[in-house]
Write a protein that holds these residues in place. Structure first.
Motif, short mmCIF file in Angstrom:
data_model
loop_
_atom_site.label_atom_id
_atom_site.label_comp_id
_atom_site.label_asym_id
_atom_site.label_seq_id
_atom_site.Cartn_x
_atom_site.Cartn_y
_atom_site.Cartn_z
N TYR B 379 -6.19 -13.79 -22.15
CA TYR B 379 -7.16 -14.34 -23.09
C TYR B 379 -8.49 -14.61 -22.38
O TYR B 379 -9.57 -14.27 -22.89
CB TYR B 379 -6.59 -15.64 -23.68
CG TYR B 379 -7.52 -16.37 -24.59
CD1 TYR B 379 -7.70 -15.95 -25.91
CD2 TYR B 379 -8.21 -17.49 -24.15
CE1 TYR B 379 -8.56 -16.61 -26.76
CE2 TYR B 379 -9.08 -18.18 -25.00
CZ TYR B 379 -9.25 -17.73 -26.31
OH TYR B 379 -10.10 -18.38 -27.13
N LYS B 383 -12.32 -12.43 -22.50
CA LYS B 383 -13.66 -13.01 -22.72
C LYS B 383 -14.67 -12.34 -21.79
O LYS B 383 -15.83 -12.15 -22.16
CB LYS B 383 -13.64 -14.51 -22.44
CG LYS B 383 -12.76 -15.29 -23.36
CD LYS B 383 -13.55 -15.79 -24.56
CE LYS B 383 -12.61 -16.45 -25.56
NZ LYS B 383 -12.88 -16.10 -26.94
N PRO B 386 -13.99 -7.37 -22.38
CA PRO B 386 -13.30 -7.20 -23.65
C PRO B 386 -12.42 -5.95 -23.67
O PRO B 386 -12.88 -4.86 -23.34
CB PRO B 386 -14.42 -7.08 -24.68
CG PRO B 386 -15.65 -6.93 -23.91
CD PRO B 386 -15.45 -7.30 -22.51
#
Lengths: 172, 409, 257
Positions: B379, B383, B386
């Motif tokens: 996750y 960020k 991508p």
């Protein structure tokens, strides 16, 4: 000529390797070697050998105890218990052991807790009748018959030392 | 003074019949998770290499994702060991004074070499993006991207062409390296000569195959979940392609695990009486039902039945993940469950909560944390780099499907 | 597409790349390789003899060892312990070692099940301790160099360097290793190294009133251990693992594990 960007990762990797190798020379003690070139079994910090050589000994046996209790040692060495070391009955694992009147730790560098274990359980470790316990064993004066009792029928509930003298290995 | 009367391992081990006094289950839940995570790393990486090396064009949308995911997993892979060590603060010793007759000490080199390959493949893959961000953004984020460029802003045609070549080489080199990383974990177990369930030369290959299936499965599950979470259009073609890979490797994995057991049963060495009781009685549910039937046979049927759907892929992949985790459990815990005296059993009870830190750290809560951590890392990585952006449009999807249907594999 | 040539090239490069840091650590020193060929078995070496025919199962050895080596007495780990083997007349083999025998064997009730004398075909005790192997697999596998074999054959653990991975514990066929609950590092029998190097007997030998245990140099013609090993029929435990254990047993039976 300008360096190609593709070399930059190589530089990072080289930097990391050099960093690790430098760290290694600082971190690893100087006495870390493979004795006799034997990396398989002797790759170690040689200074540690001393730790094990200097580890304090605790069981001193009849020789040490005899310096004060010569009478007891003399008595026991004439008995069937001649090979039983003092610590077998007198060294106690429990911290709440009966205190020895003289501070052995302070005065004699003797490190075990000393008291008397006179329970039936202790005597049973050798003298409870088990069918496969050897019937005799080799003493200093030839073979000795091994005395075994059935703890269920032999004066159950009474401490052995009520009738028996441990140091002479006979009756009181 | 604190009393230290509880032996390490005594809390969670229940002994039955004759076991040696010092015998406990010393390798617990974290040694189950460690090969599980390294397996996922290897599988995810192989998947990304299928696009970069073997020209499976339909995998383009998952190539970046699986590569970055494999890094997230790779970073977390050795962390279970830190929880497992009784002296974790000394773990650096393993890097500083290794000797290469020990299988474990090679870990640093295998791990770091592989890490270098993965990190720099990611660097080359994302370089155009990093350079663009470094030029456009400022502040701390901009600085981070600037550091990540390693000072090179060259995104000319020639440079990108070179990148492309290097990516191919790294992706190729990464396959044996990934194989080495996980095969080596198998070797650590296979070389423990005292544990009959582990001691087989097949161990590295068994581990490798289950690594590939679990890695592909975790990518299927996470990719579908990630895309659905982002509400993107999900092209089924890459998933179908991954499902195919999964089905092929399921067969190999199943055969390898099967032959190992058949061989033990046939040669019936002195430990077979105790091993058979373990396999067919004590671990029968975990091994036969969960590991083989639910974890391999059922997903295989789900995947090869005609008209595969996304939901079926997702369910099959989830089952494989569960099956492989059970397999790691059965190998690690099962192997130690048979006493080395071949005359008794040990049972492992996973500690859930304990005030004793030594027990707590080998319990359920750190284990769940470790299993969740790679997803959290993904996750965060997402960020910065991508991975869900590079998707097929509906038209590209149809083209890819057309292209794929013309190929045999 | 990558050609086969590229594939092989990249593969070789990976392997070569991995070799560099290894060679930086000098494992390819010629003497390191030579050590594999030439063992040190010709040197003076400690060895142990256990006469199982004399053991009565009093467990004084286990008690003495725990006190001597400061292993918490109630912790269920033992540097030395005694096992009891019972074969009943209907062929069943029962083995037990309650609390590592540090409280001895006082009745004939393995696992709480009373056995009558007439049910028993044969029964005996087997004391166990670290075998101080010539090729200790526990030392071989230590990743950090925290355990080592002395030239005189005794295997020791460096308590300040051990990381506690448990690889050695798992790799000992005899389960002579365990984690010390106080130091939280791997621990094992040292043959009472602090005593034997100063001319004393080990604590377990001192505590044994029946002469079950003996220690001595294996290649010293005057040592009792040498005399027994070279003239009597002795066996070792689990020789199939190739560790070359150096605790020799008199009166071993095929049911001994």
């Amino acid at each position: 000529m300008k360096m190609s960007h593709a070399w930059r990762p190589v530089i990072v990797i080289l930097g990391a390797v050099i960093f690790l190798l430098i760290l290694r020379t600082i971190y690893v003690p100087a006495d870390f070697t493979a004795k006799n070139g034997d990396y398989k079994y002797q790759w170690h910090r040689t200074g540690n050998e001393k730790y094990w050589q200097d580890y304090p000994a605790k069981h001193m046996g009849q020789e040490f105890c005899g310096t004060c209790h010569a009478d007891k040692v003399e008595k026991i060495s004439a008995s069937g218990h001649q090979k039983v070391e003092c610590e077998s009955c007198h060294a106690l694992p429990e911290k709440a052991a009966k205190k020895h009147p003289v501070d052995l730790k302070e005065d004699f560098k003797y490190l075990l807790e000393i008291g008397v274990d006179s329970t039936r359980e202790l005597c049973k470790r050798c003298h409870a009748k088990l069918p496969y316990r050897p019937a005799e064993y080799a003493g200093a004066k030839g073979t000795v018959k091994f005395k075994m009792i059935d703890p269920k029928t032999h004066n159950a509930g009474i401490e052995c030392v009520t009738c028996h003298d441990v140091h002479s290995a006979g009756f009181k | 003074m604190e009393e230290h009367t509880l032996a390490h391992g005594a809390y969670w081990t229940v002994k039955e019949f004759f076991t040696y006094p010092n015998e406990y289950i010393y390798w617990t839940i974290h040694i189950v998770i460690y090969p599980y995570l390294t397996g996922l790393v290897a599988g995810a990486f192989v998947l990304s290499s299928m696009y970069h090396v073997f020209g499976k064009d339909e995998l383009r949308p998952v190539a970046k994702f699986s590569l970055v995911f494999s890094l997230a997993l790779l970073i977390m892979a050795p962390s279970p060991l830190l929880f497992h060590l009784t002296q974790p603060q000394r773990s650096i010793n393993i890097m500083m004074t290794p000797h290469f007759y020990s299988a474990i000490s090679a870990f640093t080199f295998v791990y770091l070499s592989y890490m270098a390959i993965v990190v720099f493949e990611i660097w080359f893959v994302f370089r155009p993006y990093i350079v663009k961000q470094a030029q456009e953004r400022d502040g701390i984020v901009g600085l981070m991207y600037k550091v990540m460029t390693l000072g090179s802003y060259d995104v000319s045609e020639a440079a990108l062409h070179l990148d492309h070549k290097i990516i191919k080489i790294l992706a190729t080199a990464g396959i044996p390296a990934a194989g080495l990383l996980h095969g080596y974990v198998g070797f650590i177990f296979g070389s423990v000569k005292t544990v009959p369930l582990w001691k087989t030369p097949l161990m590295p290959f068994i581990f490798l195959m289950s690594a590939v299936i679990s890695g592909v499965a975790v990518c299927i599950v996470t990719y579908i979940a990630g895309m659905a979470f982002k509400k993107h259009f999900i092209c089924f073609v890459p998933i179908k392609s991954m499902s195919k890979v999964l089905a092929y490797f399921l067969v190999i994995a199943f055969l390898l695990e099967g032959i190992d057991i058949v061989f033990h049963a046939y040669t019936a060495e002195e430990f077979w009486h105790i091993m058979s009781e373990l396999l067919f009685k004590r671990f029968a549910f975990k091994m036969i039902v969960v590991q083989w039937i639910l974890g391999m046979i059922l997903p295989f049927i789900l995947l090869v039945l005609p008209n595969l759907t996304m939901l079926r892929s997702f369910i099959a992949a989830s089952l494989v993940l569960m099956g492989v985790f059970t397999m790691r459990w059965d190998v690690v815990i099962g192997g130690q469950s048979m006493s080395r005296s071949f005359a008794g059993f040990l049972e492992f009870n996973l500690p859930v909560f304990s005030k004793n830190i030594e027990i707590f750290k080998e319990g359920l809560i750190p284990a769940l944390f470790l299993l969740a951590a790679p997803f959290f890392l993904l996750y965060i990585f997402n960020k910065v780099l991508p991975v869900f952006k590079d998707i097929f449009t509906e038209q590209e999807c149809a083209e890819a499907e057309d292209k794929m249907s013309k190929r045999l594999f | 597409m990558v050609t086969r040539r590229d594939f092989i090239k990249a593969g070789l490069l990976t392997v070569a790349g991995m070799t560099i840091p290894i060679s930086a650590l000098e494992i390819f020193k010629p003497e390191a390789l030579a050590s594999l060929v030439e063992s040190f078995s010709k040197k003076k070496r400690w060895a142990f003899v256990v006469d199982t025919t004399k053991c009565v199962g009093c467990g004084m050895c286990a008690k003495a060892c725990k006190l001597e080596n400061e292993i918490p007495f109630e912790a269920e780990v033992q540097r030395t312990w005694v096992e009891r083997y019972i074969q009943t007349k209907d062929g069943e083999v029962i083995i037990d070692s309650p609390r590592g025998a540090r409280y001895g064997f006082t009745s004939n009730d393995p696992y709480g099940k009373e056995l009558k004398d007439e049910e028993v075909a044969k029964e005996f005790f087997v004391p166990k301790l670290c075998n101080q192997c010539e090729k200790p697999s526990c030392v071989q596998v230590c990743p950090a160099g925290a355990t080592y074999k002395m030239e005189d054959g005794v295997v020791l653990v460096d308590r300040s360097w051990c990381i506690g991975c448990g690889y050695c514990v798992t790799n000992c066929p005899y389960f002579a290793r365990f984690f010390n609950p106080v130091t939280n590092t791997a621990d094992k029998c040292t043959f009472c190294y602090h005593r034997i190097t100063k001319g004393k007997q080990t604590a377990c030998i001192d505590a044994c009133a029946f002469g079950v245990r003996k220690i001595g140099y294996l290649h010293d013609p005057n040592s009792e251990v040498f005399k027994i090993v070279s003239t009597q029929r002795v066996a070792v435990l689990k020789p199939e693992y190739g560790n070359e254990p150096h605790v020799f047993y008199i009166g071993l039976d095929h049911i001994v594990k």
